[in-house]
Design an enzyme around this catalytic site. Structure first.
Site: not given
Ligand code: MRU
Length: 349
Positions: A94, A203, A244, A255
């Site tokens: 990813r 999520q 991220d 996200k």
């Molecule tokens: O696609 P995901 O579920 O991996 O995205 C996660 C997020 O965007 C979280 O908000 C981010 O990783 C912060 S986790 C502490």
């Protein structure tokens, strides 16, 4: 992907653990695609299974992806798989969360530096060290975050809005933004946690609601598009989200749906707080436009509610919030506010 097993019923479900049964080492993941209906674990015996688990979001969230990457290298080394090839596969699984690349690099460097016969042990030690550091970072962020909240929104009895999932499910510790919320809840100061559904993969509805319910928090789920009316009603004291990747200028990828919340928060004079460890800061990425945003399959959008056959979908997994909309970035090394490149670099020591 790996094999599913029913998780041990001991009340504690780590998001990820390393095990060494007689058949050889394995990485065991709590399969987040099956939550909250089922708590089942996924056993990865090889790197391909782990890459599939990362792509499907069975294991997800920036800090946890870092740990998965590091343990993935340890797994490859212990199982006699080509470690350089494993590093390439894992780091590219990813693209947006920089922690994944960071975790892979930490373990690979430890592996390369060690004498050949100790490479696997060195990679595992690096993964375990990162795991412990992540737990410690989480504790420090929680402390800084709670203090900051008290400064920005004095009076307690907070109504906090969050997006996506940022708790123990994504961390070696209690998490980032949701870790702060947990602490506020423990001190009896959480009036309400507003949980964005977080379309299209939910999520928030599936994972944050699961964690909030387990912790006994007062929480309410909302469709992402309902956030505006909550702000209008004066029902939000602060927005807390994770990240991220944070670019050198403070631009924050999180996200998809985070950026609109930051715009709303600014319009309504509500603090917008990012909580993330310094492993999520990438000083090598100069600005928001340079962050690679993962584009996911359109079917994640079109299959949510059946759309006419052939409908095209726009499905970026993340969006980027510019630094001027962020009140503060909380890291384990302190709070960055106002968010400037200089102040951010100073906490990344
Ligand atoms: O696609 P995901 O579920 O991996 O995205 C996660 C997020 O965007 C979280 O908000 C981010 O990783 C912060 S986790 C502490």
């Amino acid at each position: 992907m790996g094999d599913h097993i029913t998780r041990p019923d001991n009340g504690f479900t780590p998001a990820l653990r390393w095990e060494e049964p007689p058949e050889g080492p394995v990485l065991v993941l709590l399969d987040q695609t099956r939550l909250p209906q089922e708590e089942v674990e996924l056993v990865c015996t090889d790197v391909q299974a782990l890459v599939a688990a990362i792509r499907s979001l069975a294991v997800r969230g920036a800090p946890l992806l870092g740990l998965a990457g590091a343990y993935g290298i340890a797994l490859a080394a212990a199982r006699g798989y080509d470690v350089e090839e494993a590093a390439d596969l894992l780091a590219r699984a990813r693209p947006t969360a920089v922690n994944l690349e960071y975790g892979v690099r930490r373990a690979v460097e430890a592996y390369r530096k060690a004498p050949a016969e100790q490479g696997a042990a060195a990679a595992l030690a690096a993964a375990r060290a990162l795991h412990a550091e992540d737990a410690a970072a989480s504790r420090a962020m929680v402390e800084h975050g709670e203090r900051l909240l008290a400064e920005l929104a004095p009076g307690g009895g907070y109504r906090l809005l969050t997006h996506c999932n940022t708790g123990a499910l994504v961390s070696g510790g209690e998490g980032t933004a949701l870790g702060v919320v947990q602490a506020v809840h423990r001190s009896g100061e959480l009036r309400r946690l507003w949980v964005d559904e977080t379309r299209p993969l939910l999520q928030g509805a599936r994972l944050t609601a699961y964690e909030a319910a387990r912790a006994g928090m007062p929480y309410t789920l909302l469709a992402d598009s309902a956030a505006g009316s909550l702000f209008t009603a004066g029902e939000v004291d602060a927005v807390l989200v994770g990240a991220d990747r944070i670019a050198a200028d403070g631009s924050t990828a999180n996200k998809v749906g985070t950026y609109p919340l930051a715009v709303l928060a600014r319009y309504h004079h509500v603090p917008f707080i990012v909580v993330a460890p310094t492993t999520t800061v990438d000083l090598g990425t100069p600005d928001g436009a340079s962050i690679e945003v993962e584009q996911r399959a359109g079917s994640e959008v079109t299959d949510f509610a059946p759309s006419p056959l052939g409908t095209q979908a726009y499905n970026p997994a993340f969006d980027v919030t510019p630094p001027e909309l962020i009140t503060a970035i909380v890291t384990e090394n302190g709070v960055v506010s106002p968010v400037t490149a200089e102040r951010l670099a100073a906490v990344c020591r």
